[in-house]
Design a protein around this motif. Structure first.
Motif, PDB file in Angstrom:
ATOM      1  N   VAL A  26      -3.861  -7.191 -22.418  1.00 39.33           N
ATOM      2  CA  VAL A  26      -5.154  -6.797 -21.907  1.00 39.33           C
ATOM      3  C   VAL A  26      -5.008  -7.696 -20.452  1.00 39.33           C
ATOM      4  N   LEU A  27      -5.245  -6.687 -19.436  1.00 43.56           N
ATOM      5  CA  LEU A  27      -5.419  -7.405 -17.903  1.00 43.56           C
ATOM      6  C   LEU A  27      -6.807  -7.002 -17.333  1.00 43.56           C
ATOM      7  N   CYS A  28      -7.784  -7.686 -16.899  1.00 42.46           N
ATOM      8  CA  CYS A  28      -9.004  -7.409 -16.317  1.00 42.46           C
ATOM      9  C   CYS A  28      -8.569  -7.280 -14.821  1.00 42.46           C
ATOM     10  N   ILE A  29      -9.421  -6.300 -14.064  1.00 42.41           N
ATOM     11  CA  ILE A  29      -9.200  -6.199 -12.503  1.00 42.41           C
ATOM     12  C   ILE A  29     -10.446  -5.602 -12.024  1.00 42.41           C
ATOM     13  N   ALA A  30     -11.139  -6.374 -11.169  1.00 41.14           N
ATOM     14  CA  ALA A  30     -12.231  -5.980 -10.690  1.00 41.14           C
ATOM     15  C   ALA A  30     -12.135  -4.929  -9.516  1.00 41.14           C
ATOM     16  N   LYS A  31     -13.006  -4.056  -9.228  1.00 42.30           N
ATOM     17  CA  LYS A  31     -13.257  -2.986  -8.361  1.00 42.30           C
ATOM     18  C   LYS A  31     -13.787  -3.387  -6.871  1.00 42.30           C
ATOM     19  N   ASN A  32     -14.625  -4.404  -7.043  1.00 44.33           N
ATOM     20  CA  ASN A  32     -15.346  -5.087  -5.702  1.00 44.33           C
ATOM     21  C   ASN A  32     -15.560  -6.756  -5.823  1.00 44.33           C
ATOM     22  N   LYS A  33     -15.973  -7.321  -4.907  1.00 45.30           N
ATOM     23  CA  LYS A  33     -15.897  -8.560  -4.730  1.00 45.30           C
ATOM     24  C   LYS A  33     -17.159  -9.156  -5.473  1.00 45.30           C
ATOM     25  N   SER A  34     -18.312  -8.372  -5.654  1.00 45.30           N
ATOM     26  CA  SER A  34     -19.323  -9.071  -6.613  1.00 45.30           C
ATOM     27  C   SER A  34     -18.695  -9.199  -8.036  1.00 45.30           C
ATOM     28  N   ALA A  35     -18.303  -7.890  -8.441  1.00 46.25           N
ATOM     29  CA  ALA A  35     -17.640  -7.933  -9.750  1.00 46.25           C
ATOM     30  C   ALA A  35     -16.668  -9.018  -9.957  1.00 46.25           C
ATOM     31  N   ALA A  36     -15.813  -9.116  -9.108  1.00 42.57           N
ATOM     32  CA  ALA A  36     -14.952 -10.381  -9.145  1.00 42.57           C
ATOM     33  C   ALA A  36     -15.388 -11.531  -9.294  1.00 42.57           C
ATOM     34  N   ALA A  37     -16.475 -11.891  -8.549  1.00 35.48           N
ATOM     35  CA  ALA A  37     -17.270 -12.932  -8.449  1.00 35.48           C
ATOM     36  C   ALA A  37     -17.843 -13.426  -9.990  1.00 35.48           C
ATOM     37  N   ARG A  38     -18.333 -12.061 -10.625  1.00 35.00           N
ATOM     38  CA  ARG A  38     -19.046 -12.407 -11.863  1.00 35.00           C
ATOM     39  C   ARG A  38     -18.355 -12.750 -12.888  1.00 35.00           C
ATOM     40  N   ALA A  39     -17.156 -12.260 -13.054  1.00 35.96           N
ATOM     41  CA  ALA A  39     -15.968 -12.259 -13.916  1.00 35.96           C
ATOM     42  C   ALA A  39     -15.149 -13.518 -13.815  1.00 35.96           C
ATOM     43  N   GLY A  40     -15.124 -14.070 -12.514  1.00 36.97           N
ATOM     44  CA  GLY A  40     -14.258 -15.158 -12.152  1.00 36.97           C
ATOM     45  C   GLY A  40     -15.233 -16.456 -12.627  1.00 36.97           C
ATOM     46  N   LYS A  41     -16.699 -16.404 -12.492  1.00 42.00           N
ATOM     47  CA  LYS A  41     -17.360 -17.372 -13.031  1.00 42.00           C
ATOM     48  C   LYS A  41     -17.487 -17.458 -14.433  1.00 42.00           C
TER      49      LYS A  41
END
Length: 272
Positions: free
Chosen positions: A65-80
């Motif tokens: 399983v590998l999670c990839i975000a499509k936009n910066k805001s989604a990446a920030a939410r997951a990154g936190k």
């Protein structure tokens, strides 16, 4: 080798990464990458017309399983969530040898191996308190024995691994540090374990508690559907069922418990 999409929304793509595949590459001619199969070759670059954001990483040899975000805001939410250790990650692995405990916690700091410091290729578990340094970071992995058996004529153990922290090569060096390298791990077996066709480490489940889009993504069990592994494996004892998705979820509940009554437990720490 195809890349299976497990989930897709406006914010995320979650895939089942094959083993021996890069996540991305700066070489536009490199086709053995996740991005080549699901997007444009330059999708990992901010200059791309459709950039992707990798909120987690998997080693080249690791599948799952590998999670990839499509936009910066989604990446920030997951990154936190990843940074705050609010995610739950579960890995299946086959280890060399028969593990002596049923449930264990490995609490060894992880840092760069001084012998490869110039390349940062290898990491090292700090097993002695006196060996700690400013570059090593606290790391914790929980290990649950699922099944013992033999791979060919060699003893082996199938385990569920739950990394509490997310250090580079953490699972591989923690397994090595307790005397049980992952089957097929060429790097951390000092280049001795080269016979298996792959490294047997697979990210089988990811729980990402996003407030507006909670995700719980799981793959099927990857090893016993592989005929090359199946023909080599001889089962001995099964401690926890895991070969179906339902059984694996129940076993994840076991490894999540702080204490399991009646289970042989072992703790590994530099303070011991």
């Amino acid at each position: 080798m195809a890349v299976e999409k497990l989930y897709e929304s406006d914010n995320y793509i979650i895939v089942n990464k094959p083993y021996d595949m890069y996540i991305n590459s700066d070489d536009e001619n490199e086709k053995n990458t996740v991005t080549f199969h699901i997007a444009q070759h330059d999708s990992h670059l901010s200059t791309s017309s459709h950039p992707l954001h990798f909120v987690q990483r998997l080693d080249y040899a690791t599948s799952g399983v590998l999670c990839i975000a499509k936009n910066k805001s989604a990446a920030a939410r997951a990154g936190k969530l990843f940074e705050g250790r609010h995610t739950n990650k579960y890995y299946l692995a086959v280890l060399r040898g028969h593990v002596s405990f049923e449930l264990g916690d490995v609490n060894y700091d992880v840092g760069v191996d001084p012998l490869t410091a110039h390349s940062s290729h290898r990491m090292l578990a700090v097993t002695k308190k006196s060996s700690r340094n400013d570059q090593s970071r606290a790391a914790q992995t929980r290990v649950l024995v699922l099944e013992t058996g033999y791979y060919g004529s060699d003893p082996a153990t199938v385990v569920l691994l739950k990394p509490i922290t997310g250090r580079r090569h953490q699972l591989r060096v923690h397994c090595q540090s307790i005397g049980h390298t992952i089957l097929g791990d060429y790097t951390y077996s000092d280049k001795r374990d080269s016979a298996p066709h792959r490294m047997f480490l697979h990210a089988v489940r990811l729980v990402l508690p996003l407030p507006a889009e909670p995700l719980d993504i799981q793959t099927s069990e990857p090893f016993f559907v592989d005929k090359r592994f199946q023909t080599q494996w001889r089962s001995e004892d099964i401690f926890n069922k895991y070969r179906t998705k339902e059984a694996l979820r129940a076993t994840c509940d076991v490894i999540d418990r702080p204490y399991v009554i009646g289970v042989k437990y072992q703790s590994y720490s530099a303070n011991d």
